[in-house]
Motif scaffolding. Structure first.
Motif, PDB file in Angstrom:
ATOM      1  N   MET A   1       0.742  -1.225   0.036  1.00 18.05           N
ATOM      2  CA  MET A   1      -0.147  -0.239   0.027  1.00 18.05           C
ATOM      3  C   MET A   1       1.013   1.320   0.023  1.00 18.05           C
ATOM      4  O   MET A   1       1.905   1.245   0.641  1.00 18.05           O
ATOM      5  CB  MET A   1      -0.896  -0.165   1.230  1.00 18.05           C
ATOM      6  N   SER A   2       0.503   2.336  -0.679  1.00 20.84           N
ATOM      7  CA  SER A   2       0.950   3.579  -0.769  1.00 20.84           C
ATOM      8  C   SER A   2       1.064   4.218   0.561  1.00 20.84           C
ATOM      9  O   SER A   2       0.136   4.490   1.324  1.00 20.84           O
ATOM     10  CB  SER A   2       0.537   4.437  -1.671  1.00 20.84           C
ATOM     11  N   GLU A   3       2.212   4.592   1.067  1.00 15.84           N
ATOM     12  CA  GLU A   3       2.363   5.569   2.544  1.00 15.84           C
ATOM     13  C   GLU A   3       1.706   6.828   2.144  1.00 15.84           C
ATOM     14  O   GLU A   3       1.111   7.293   2.983  1.00 15.84           O
ATOM     15  CB  GLU A   3       3.921   5.516   2.867  1.00 15.84           C
ATOM     16  N   THR A   4       1.833   7.275   0.916  1.00 15.35           N
ATOM     17  CA  THR A   4       1.192   8.586   0.690  1.00 15.35           C
ATOM     18  C   THR A   4      -0.114   8.632   0.641  1.00 15.35           C
ATOM     19  O   THR A   4      -0.933   9.520   1.122  1.00 15.35           O
ATOM     20  CB  THR A   4       1.771   9.115  -0.649  1.00 15.35           C
TER      21      THR A   4
END
Length: 153
Positions: free
Chosen positions: A1-4
């Motif tokens: 998953m994207s941290e952003t």
């Protein structure tokens, strides 16, 4: 998953409200420099630092009004109806935020110049010394284009 994207971006309506509000409270050194250069009416740029800092160098064309003196001296230095643009040292200092609050409490429309004196000088805008000499430093390539071209932001 994207941290952003772990926390999703706000819906467009919320983003519009947020960013519009920020622009109502803040301006940047490039916009202030452009306004001072063309003599835009209705603004007063205020350096809120102490006398030693002012003598070390300040925005050419600014008014010196240390934060602690704003309640007592603002009426004599800021014309009624003018928008006050405040600055202090830089992003690591909240002196301009405190000064903006003081001006707002007096009923003045006010904006904080983000980046403060640090970014003004680093971007190569005119700095007036305590001796009254106006100097320009070369722009820092980490903060501004080094050519005569604007970043067009």
């Amino acid at each position: 998953m994207s941290e952003t994207l772990r926390i999703p971006a706000a819906p467009a309506a919320a983003a519009i409200a947020h960013f519009s509000a920020r622009l109502a409270f803040e301006t940047d050194v490039s916009d202030v420099a452009a306004d001072l250069e063309r003599g835009a009416p209705g603004i007063v740029v205020v350096d809120t630092r102490n006398a030693d800092a002012w003598r070390q160098g300040h925005v050419a064309g600014a008014v010196h009004l240390p934060r602690v003196e704003i309640p007592r001296r603002a009426a004599g230095l800021v014309p009624a109806g003018a928008t006050v643009i405040v600055y202090c040292w830089g992003p690591g200092c909240n002196g301009a935020t405190k000064a903006a609050l003081a001006f707002a409490r007096l009923g003045h429309p006010v904006k904080e110049m983000i980046g403060g004196f640090e970014y003004w000088a680093r971007e190569g805008f005119p700095v007036e010394t305590g001796a009254g000499q106006v100097v320009r430093r070369s722009p820092d390539p980490l903060t501004a284009p080094v050519s005569d071209l604007s970043c067009a932001c």
